[in-house]
Design a protein around this motif. Structure first.
Motif, mmCIF file in Angstrom:
data_model
loop_
_atom_site.group_PDB
_atom_site.id
_atom_site.type_symbol
_atom_site.label_atom_id
_atom_site.label_comp_id
_atom_site.label_asym_id
_atom_site.label_seq_id
_atom_site.Cartn_x
_atom_site.Cartn_y
_atom_site.Cartn_z
ATOM 1 N N UNK A 195 -11.357 0.407 20.402
ATOM 2 C CA UNK A 195 -11.680 -0.944 20.959
ATOM 3 C C UNK A 195 -11.733 -2.155 19.733
ATOM 4 N N UNK A 196 -11.196 -1.442 18.367
ATOM 5 C CA UNK A 196 -10.921 -2.406 17.297
ATOM 6 C C UNK A 196 -9.443 -2.432 17.012
ATOM 7 N N UNK A 197 -9.184 -3.404 16.421
ATOM 8 C CA UNK A 197 -7.963 -3.647 16.104
ATOM 9 C C UNK A 197 -7.804 -4.167 14.307
ATOM 10 N N UNK A 198 -6.929 -3.583 13.519
ATOM 11 C CA UNK A 198 -6.964 -4.187 12.509
ATOM 12 C C UNK A 198 -6.096 -5.440 12.511
ATOM 13 N N UNK A 199 -6.993 -6.564 11.857
ATOM 14 C CA UNK A 199 -6.381 -7.854 12.010
ATOM 15 C C UNK A 199 -5.169 -8.139 11.246
ATOM 16 N N UNK A 200 -4.541 -9.373 11.730
ATOM 17 C CA UNK A 200 -3.234 -9.675 11.299
ATOM 18 C C UNK A 200 -2.080 -8.632 11.628
ATOM 19 N N UNK A 201 -2.324 -7.785 12.636
ATOM 20 C CA UNK A 201 -1.212 -6.778 12.979
ATOM 21 C C UNK A 201 -0.741 -5.887 11.780
ATOM 22 N N UNK A 202 0.611 -5.712 11.581
ATOM 23 C CA UNK A 202 1.372 -5.154 10.701
ATOM 24 C C UNK A 202 1.054 -5.510 9.289
ATOM 25 N N UNK A 203 0.982 -6.591 8.939
ATOM 26 C CA UNK A 203 0.461 -7.319 7.782
ATOM 27 C C UNK A 203 -0.802 -6.619 7.324
ATOM 28 N N UNK A 204 -1.643 -6.607 8.217
ATOM 29 C CA UNK A 204 -3.191 -6.209 7.905
ATOM 30 C C UNK A 204 -3.290 -4.626 7.616
ATOM 31 N N UNK A 205 -2.198 -3.688 8.322
ATOM 32 C CA UNK A 205 -2.276 -2.600 8.166
ATOM 33 C C UNK A 205 -1.597 -2.253 6.688
ATOM 34 N N UNK A 206 -0.487 -3.084 6.256
ATOM 35 C CA UNK A 206 0.010 -2.855 4.935
ATOM 36 C C UNK A 206 -0.925 -3.338 3.834
ATOM 37 N N UNK A 207 -1.415 -4.362 4.194
ATOM 38 C CA UNK A 207 -2.493 -4.752 3.002
ATOM 39 C C UNK A 207 -3.471 -3.555 2.859
ATOM 40 N N UNK A 208 -3.980 -3.068 3.876
ATOM 41 C CA UNK A 208 -5.200 -2.154 3.713
ATOM 42 C C UNK A 208 -4.474 -1.044 3.194
#
Lengths: 255, 263
Positions: free
Chosen positions: B122-135
């Protein structure tokens, strides 16, 4: 907590520093074995003794850089050893000068002197700078305010450290072997600043090897050995005519 | 009998002779035209521009900067937790550090991109791919930097904390104003190292399946190589990586020598 008889605290009323039955262990090693002494308002008390006698530990207990194992310490009537005491607030009233100066190397001299005034005492930037300039002038280093500590000599560093402590407008000053890390020709400048302070009526507790300073400026001399106070009294008398054998043997080595 | 010095001189001649022989062999054996066609085809080089700069280099820098910033904050927090007097903080920090230092960065990327959606649909990492990369980059880099920062904090002389405390500063105030700034000065070189490593790790973002606008250098180079069957695009992006890392080293060396002078 140890009990302390009321009669003793009575005649110490108004003492700047009052140490009662202080014990300090490092692990199993007892370095302070029941210290009782006090520093009166405006007095200069010098603490001497061989290395390892516990004199620096005693000094560091007074502003709680070391936590006593037992015993009580009062600073102008406020118990700093009380677990509920606001130690930070009490420390701001106690200036401390270290053997190794401990100036903040990443800050200019001016910022060394102002940061705690602003962050701890809540002074305005302008007021802090004004206080700092006055204290730098007092130690004779007014022209060094924008220098970094790396560019100061040992004697200059220690005088800046004294000015830094004074800038907090403390009620008393603790000196932990302030001249022991200095080249011999630089000791005089630092001692001169300390003498000025004493003559202004600053309460001072000084751990030192400078017997000349103790004799000239001290109101009281404390000789410590092996974690106890062996002898204390008027510096001129103790230095000239030590009663205790251990004091005699120590003085014969250093004088 | 030859003296030790004569023997040393003779040995040095042998080493030079070997070097010259190897260089000559390479020069004669190599088919230079073939090599140039495969590695530095001018037509292909020109084709790479301007996208290699405006898309690929830009994205690499953005991914790295975001990952490093997050990693630095995370590393500082973890380092302070490791030094905490509260046991559970120390244990949690040690666990996080050991986990993310021990896992390959690729695994962290996969875990975050695929695993997160499975675990929290139900949740999404914010800012899409950039969010995933940052994390992902932040977690991996932060775990490494935490130990570096902790070592730096412990390398600041104890007298600094004592002097700050004796002026009435609280422990945290002394940390912020006195100890941590000095720690960062000490650990500037290893932190640069980490930044350079993260620059290269940012290539792992390909796992997320990006469109052209999200390509970073490595992905961009691989696509270029596949479509042209030529290594030139890879050489171009290799030079772009150096374009980031070499100036970085120079800047840090400058900062170091300036810090040295103020010391």
């Amino acid at each position: 907590m140890t009990t302390h008889p009321n009669d003793r605290s009575a005649d110490r009323a108004g003492a700047a520093i009052d140490v009662q039955d202080l014990h300090k262990y490092f692990g199993d090693n007892e370095v302070l074995k029941g210290i009782d002494f006090h520093v009166g308002q405006g007095q200069v008390v010098c603490v001497i003794g061989p290395s390892g006698s516990g004199k620096s530990t005693l000094l560091r207990c007074v502003n709680m850089l070391e936590t006593p194992t037992s015993g009580r310490i009062f600073v102008e009537g406020d118990e700093i050893t009380d677990p509920d005491a606001d130690v930070d607030k009490l420390r701001a009233r106690i200036g401390m000068v270290f053997q190794q100066f401990n100036l903040f190397p990443h800050m200019t001299v001016m910022r060394n002197l102002t940061i705690a005034q602003v962050k701890v005492k809540g002074r305005s930037k302008d007021e802090a700078v004004e206080v700092a300039r006055a204290n730098l002038a007092k130690v004779g280093l007014a022209e060094k305010e924008s220098a970094y500590p790396a560019h100061l000599s040992g004697g200059q560093s220690q005088r800046v450290a004294i000015a830094r402590a004074l800038s907090m407008s403390p009620d008393m000053m603790l000196f932990d072997e302030p001249t022991s890390a200095l080249d011999p020709e630089l000791v005089g400048d630092v001692l001169a600043v300390m003498k000025d302070l004493a003559s202004e009526g600053m309460t001072m507790m000084v751990v030192t090897h400078e017997m000349g300073f103790a004799r000239e400026v001290g109101d009281n001399l404390v000789f410590m050995d092996d974690g106890v106070i062996v002898e204390e009294g008027d510096p001129r008398e103790v230095l000239a005519d030590p009663r205790h054998e251990r004091t005699q043997s120590f003085l014969s080595k250093v004088l | 009998m030859a003296s030790p010095r004569q023997r040393a001189a003779r040995w040095r001649y042998v080493q030079y002779a070997v070097l010259v022989a190897v260089l000559l062999a390479i020069a004669f054996i190599a088919d230079w035209e073939q090599i140039q066609r495969a590695f530095w085809n001018w037509e292909l080089v020109k084709e790479q521009f301007p996208d290699v700069i405006t898309i690929a280099l830009k994205n690499t820098i953005i991914y790295t900067a975001c990952g490093f910033s997050f990693g630095l904050v995370l590393g500082l927090v973890l380092a302070l937790m490791r030094l905490s007097s509260v046991g559970p903080y120390r244990w949690i920090a040690t666990g996080i550090i050991e986990l993310f230092r021990g896992l390959p960065a690729l695994v962290v990327f996969i875990a975050l991109s695929v695993g997160f959606n499975l675990a929290f649909p139900r949740y999404e990492i914010p800012f899409g791919n950039l969010g995933v990369v940052t994390l992902a980059l932040g977690l991996v880099g932060g775990a490494y930097m935490a130990e570096t920062i902790r070592a730096g904090i412990q390398a600041v002389p104890k007298g600094q904390m004592e002097a700050a405390r004796s002026l009435g500063m609280s422990h945290s105030r002394a940390m912020i104003s006195v100890v941590v700034p000095q720690a960062f000065r000490i650990i500037l070189p290893p932190l640069t190292n980490e930044l350079i490593l993260l620059t290269k790790d940012s290539s792992l973002v390909y796992i997320l399946g990006l469109s052209l606008s999200g390509y970073e250098l490595t992905k961009f180079g691989r696509e270029g190589m596949n479509s042209s069957s030529n290594l030139t695009p890879i050489i171009v992006i290799g030079l772009c990586y150096l374009l980031i890392t070499v100036p970085l080293s120079i800047v840090v060396r400058r900062m170091e020598s300036r810090a040295e002078r103020a010391r």
